[in-house]
Design a protein around this motif. Structure first.
Motif, PDB file in Angstrom:
ATOM      1  N   TYR A 132      23.128  54.105  46.378  1.00  0.00           N
ATOM      2  CA  TYR A 132      21.821  53.835  45.700  1.00  0.00           C
ATOM      3  C   TYR A 132      21.540  52.369  45.272  1.00  0.00           C
ATOM      4  CZ  TYR A 132      21.644  58.694  45.111  1.00  0.00           C
ATOM      5  OH  TYR A 132      21.363  60.270  45.191  1.00  0.00           O
ATOM      6  N   SER A 133      22.444  51.620  44.999  1.00  0.00           N
ATOM      7  CA  SER A 133      22.242  50.199  44.746  1.00  0.00           C
ATOM      8  C   SER A 133      21.677  49.461  45.807  1.00  0.00           C
ATOM      9  CB  SER A 133      23.323  49.634  43.787  1.00  0.00           C
ATOM     10  OG  SER A 133      24.492  49.497  44.759  1.00  0.00           O
ATOM     11  N   LYS A 134      22.294  49.822  46.908  1.00  0.00           N
ATOM     12  CA  LYS A 134      22.160  49.124  48.422  1.00  0.00           C
ATOM     13  C   LYS A 134      20.647  49.442  48.698  1.00  0.00           C
ATOM     14  CE  LYS A 134      24.137  51.087  51.928  1.00  0.00           C
ATOM     15  NZ  LYS A 134      25.121  51.271  52.916  1.00  0.00           N
ATOM     16  N   ILE A 135      20.073  50.521  48.365  1.00  0.00           N
ATOM     17  CA  ILE A 135      18.640  50.990  48.430  1.00  0.00           C
ATOM     18  C   ILE A 135      17.486  49.809  47.889  1.00  0.00           C
ATOM     19  CG2 ILE A 135      16.785  52.658  47.930  1.00  0.00           C
ATOM     20  CD1 ILE A 135      19.003  54.797  48.209  1.00  0.00           C
ATOM     21  N   PHE A 136      18.293  49.485  46.402  1.00  0.00           N
ATOM     22  CA  PHE A 136      17.304  48.500  45.768  1.00  0.00           C
ATOM     23  C   PHE A 136      17.740  47.056  45.943  1.00  0.00           C
ATOM     24  CE2 PHE A 136      16.852  52.658  43.659  1.00  0.00           C
ATOM     25  CZ  PHE A 136      15.608  52.837  43.302  1.00  0.00           C
ATOM     26  N   GLY A 137      18.454  46.883  47.051  1.00  0.00           N
ATOM     27  CA  GLY A 137      18.907  45.595  47.358  1.00  0.00           C
ATOM     28  C   GLY A 137      19.775  44.777  46.426  1.00  0.00           C
ATOM     29  N   ILE A 138      20.687  45.595  45.668  1.00  0.00           N
ATOM     30  CA  ILE A 138      21.641  45.365  44.757  1.00  0.00           C
ATOM     31  C   ILE A 138      23.115  45.425  45.423  1.00  0.00           C
ATOM     32  CG2 ILE A 138      22.801  45.830  42.507  1.00  0.00           C
ATOM     33  CD1 ILE A 138      19.962  46.984  41.771  1.00  0.00           C
ATOM     34  N   GLU A 139      23.757  44.489  45.283  1.00  0.00           N
ATOM     35  CA  GLU A 139      25.324  44.335  45.979  1.00  0.00           C
ATOM     36  C   GLU A 139      26.174  44.751  45.069  1.00  0.00           C
ATOM     37  OE1 GLU A 139      28.100  41.690  48.602  1.00  0.00           O
ATOM     38  OE2 GLU A 139      26.356  40.752  47.548  1.00  0.00           O
ATOM     39  N   LEU A 140      27.054  45.934  45.544  1.00  0.00           N
ATOM     40  CA  LEU A 140      27.923  46.324  44.528  1.00  0.00           C
ATOM     41  C   LEU A 140      29.299  45.234  45.001  1.00  0.00           C
ATOM     42  CD1 LEU A 140      29.633  47.890  42.276  1.00  0.00           C
ATOM     43  CD2 LEU A 140      29.930  49.619  44.076  1.00  0.00           C
ATOM     44  N   LEU A 141      29.680  44.573  44.042  1.00  0.00           N
ATOM     45  CA  LEU A 141      30.720  43.429  44.444  1.00  0.00           C
ATOM     46  C   LEU A 141      32.071  43.951  44.300  1.00  0.00           C
ATOM     47  CD1 LEU A 141      29.456  40.320  42.602  1.00  0.00           C
ATOM     48  CD2 LEU A 141      29.326  40.889  45.110  1.00  0.00           C
ATOM     49  N   ASP A 142      32.176  45.014  43.235  1.00  0.00           N
ATOM     50  CA  ASP A 142      33.604  45.527  42.919  1.00  0.00           C
ATOM     51  C   ASP A 142      33.453  46.809  41.859  1.00  0.00           C
ATOM     52  OD1 ASP A 142      36.333  45.963  43.247  1.00  0.00           O
ATOM     53  OD2 ASP A 142      36.945  44.092  43.195  1.00  0.00           O
ATOM     54  N   HIS A 143      34.616  47.468  41.767  1.00  0.00           N
ATOM     55  CA  HIS A 143      34.686  48.434  40.899  1.00  0.00           C
ATOM     56  C   HIS A 143      36.214  48.155  40.326  1.00  0.00           C
ATOM     57  CE1 HIS A 143      34.406  52.614  38.916  1.00  0.00           C
ATOM     58  NE2 HIS A 143      35.051  51.930  38.217  1.00  0.00           N
ATOM     59  N   ILE A 144      36.295  47.678  39.308  1.00  0.00           N
ATOM     60  CA  ILE A 144      37.701  47.222  38.706  1.00  0.00           C
ATOM     61  C   ILE A 144      38.266  48.153  37.470  1.00  0.00           C
ATOM     62  CG2 ILE A 144      38.743  45.657  37.311  1.00  0.00           C
ATOM     63  CD1 ILE A 144      37.974  44.342  39.927  1.00  0.00           C
ATOM     64  N   ILE A 145      39.169  48.836  37.770  1.00  0.00           N
ATOM     65  CA  ILE A 145      39.900  49.784  36.586  1.00  0.00           C
ATOM     66  C   ILE A 145      40.842  49.045  35.871  1.00  0.00           C
ATOM     67  CG2 ILE A 145      41.272  51.793  36.207  1.00  0.00           C
ATOM     68  CD1 ILE A 145      40.053  52.831  38.860  1.00  0.00           C
ATOM     69  N   ILE A 146      40.923  49.011  34.660  1.00  0.00           N
ATOM     70  CA  ILE A 146      41.896  48.180  33.933  1.00  0.00           C
ATOM     71  C   ILE A 146      42.801  49.120  33.011  1.00  0.00           C
ATOM     72  CG2 ILE A 146      40.577  46.004  33.780  1.00  0.00           C
ATOM     73  CD1 ILE A 146      39.717  46.910  30.990  1.00  0.00           C
ATOM     74  N   GLY A 147      43.895  48.636  32.822  1.00  0.00           N
ATOM     75  CA  GLY A 147      44.771  49.727  32.007  1.00  0.00           C
ATOM     76  C   GLY A 147      46.362  49.068  31.892  1.00  0.00           C
ATOM     77  N   ASN A 148      47.047  49.264  30.717  1.00  0.00           N
ATOM     78  CA  ASN A 148      48.372  48.833  30.684  1.00  0.00           C
ATOM     79  C   ASN A 148      48.676  47.473  31.074  1.00  0.00           C
ATOM     80  OD1 ASN A 148      50.942  49.331  29.982  1.00  0.00           O
ATOM     81  ND2 ASN A 148      51.643  50.133  31.844  1.00  0.00           N
ATOM     82  N   ASN A 149      47.734  46.584  30.362  1.00  0.00           N
ATOM     83  CA  ASN A 149      47.806  45.128  31.041  1.00  0.00           C
ATOM     84  C   ASN A 149      47.883  44.721  32.436  1.00  0.00           C
ATOM     85  OD1 ASN A 149      47.812  44.336  28.161  1.00  0.00           O
ATOM     86  ND2 ASN A 149      49.967  44.777  28.028  1.00  0.00           N
ATOM     87  N   ASN A 150      46.990  45.612  32.980  1.00  0.00           N
ATOM     88  CA  ASN A 150      46.948  45.511  34.485  1.00  0.00           C
ATOM     89  C   ASN A 150      45.551  45.597  35.285  1.00  0.00           C
ATOM     90  OD1 ASN A 150      48.046  44.394  37.099  1.00  0.00           O
ATOM     91  ND2 ASN A 150      49.676  45.686  37.064  1.00  0.00           N
ATOM     92  N   TYR A 151      45.230  45.645  36.342  1.00  0.00           N
ATOM     93  CA  TYR A 151      44.009  46.189  36.829  1.00  0.00           C
ATOM     94  C   TYR A 151      44.246  46.381  38.515  1.00  0.00           C
ATOM     95  CZ  TYR A 151      43.558  41.752  39.490  1.00  0.00           C
ATOM     96  OH  TYR A 151      43.674  40.528  40.286  1.00  0.00           O
ATOM     97  N   ILE A 152      43.315  47.209  38.873  1.00  0.00           N
ATOM     98  CA  ILE A 152      43.262  47.301  40.358  1.00  0.00           C
ATOM     99  C   ILE A 152      41.696  47.262  40.757  1.00  0.00           C
ATOM    100  CG2 ILE A 152      45.150  48.782  40.639  1.00  0.00           C
ATOM    101  CD1 ILE A 152      42.974  51.094  41.108  1.00  0.00           C
ATOM    102  N   SER A 153      41.547  46.761  42.182  1.00  0.00           N
ATOM    103  CA  SER A 153      40.158  46.536  42.711  1.00  0.00           C
ATOM    104  C   SER A 153      39.971  47.763  43.704  1.00  0.00           C
ATOM    105  CB  SER A 153      40.010  45.248  43.145  1.00  0.00           C
ATOM    106  OG  SER A 153      39.037  45.036  44.197  1.00  0.00           O
ATOM    107  N   LEU A 154      38.877  48.521  43.574  1.00  0.00           N
ATOM    108  CA  LEU A 154      38.535  49.441  44.518  1.00  0.00           C
ATOM    109  C   LEU A 154      38.035  48.733  45.586  1.00  0.00           C
ATOM    110  CD1 LEU A 154      38.912  51.305  41.888  1.00  0.00           C
ATOM    111  CD2 LEU A 154      37.273  52.758  42.892  1.00  0.00           C
ATOM    112  N   LYS A 155      37.552  47.760  45.611  1.00  0.00           N
ATOM    113  CA  LYS A 155      37.240  47.143  46.671  1.00  0.00           C
ATOM    114  C   LYS A 155      38.148  46.657  47.576  1.00  0.00           C
ATOM    115  CE  LYS A 155      34.099  43.816  48.829  1.00  0.00           C
ATOM    116  NZ  LYS A 155      32.556  43.445  48.822  1.00  0.00           N
ATOM    117  N   GLU A 156      39.305  46.130  47.064  1.00  0.00           N
ATOM    118  CA  GLU A 156      40.547  45.691  47.597  1.00  0.00           C
ATOM    119  C   GLU A 156      41.294  46.968  48.218  1.00  0.00           C
ATOM    120  OE1 GLU A 156      43.025  43.373  44.778  1.00  0.00           O
ATOM    121  OE2 GLU A 156      41.508  41.826  45.021  1.00  0.00           O
ATOM    122  N   GLN A 157      41.123  47.683  47.669  1.00  0.00           N
ATOM    123  CA  GLN A 157      41.909  49.348  48.388  1.00  0.00           C
ATOM    124  C   GLN A 157      40.700  50.020  49.354  1.00  0.00           C
ATOM    125  OE1 GLN A 157      42.881  51.836  45.026  1.00  0.00           O
ATOM    126  NE2 GLN A 157      44.705  50.308  44.554  1.00  0.00           N
TER     127      GLN A 157
END
Length: 71
Positions: free
Chosen positions: A43-68
């Motif tokens: 949906y964001s692509k339709i409006f010219g908005i780039e999704l750079l990443d989705h980060i999940i944080i927890g337990n003093n750590n994080y993951i990147s859905l883009k990296e995955q």
């Protein structure tokens, strides 16, 4: 999805980063996390908005859905 994309449009964003926490500390993205991310991406692509990443944080750590390569 509608709220996130419309909020980005209202402020004139051309890029977007999603961040949320998993209080359990389990950083594995749920099926819902992945589906939501992909909907925002499409949906964001339709409006010219780039999704750079989705980060999940927890337990003093994080993951990147883009990296995955989840979107």
């Amino acid at each position: 999805v509608k709220t996130v994309v419309s909020s980005a449009i209202k402020v004139g964003a051309n890029r977007l980063i999603l961040v949320h926490n998993h209080p359990s500390g389990n950083l594995n993205p749920s099926r819902g996390d992945i589906e939501f991310t992909n909907k925002i991406y499409e949906y964001s692509k339709i409006f010219g908005i780039e999704l750079l990443d989705h980060i999940i944080i927890g337990n003093n750590n994080y993951i990147s859905l883009k990296e995955q390569k989840k979107f």
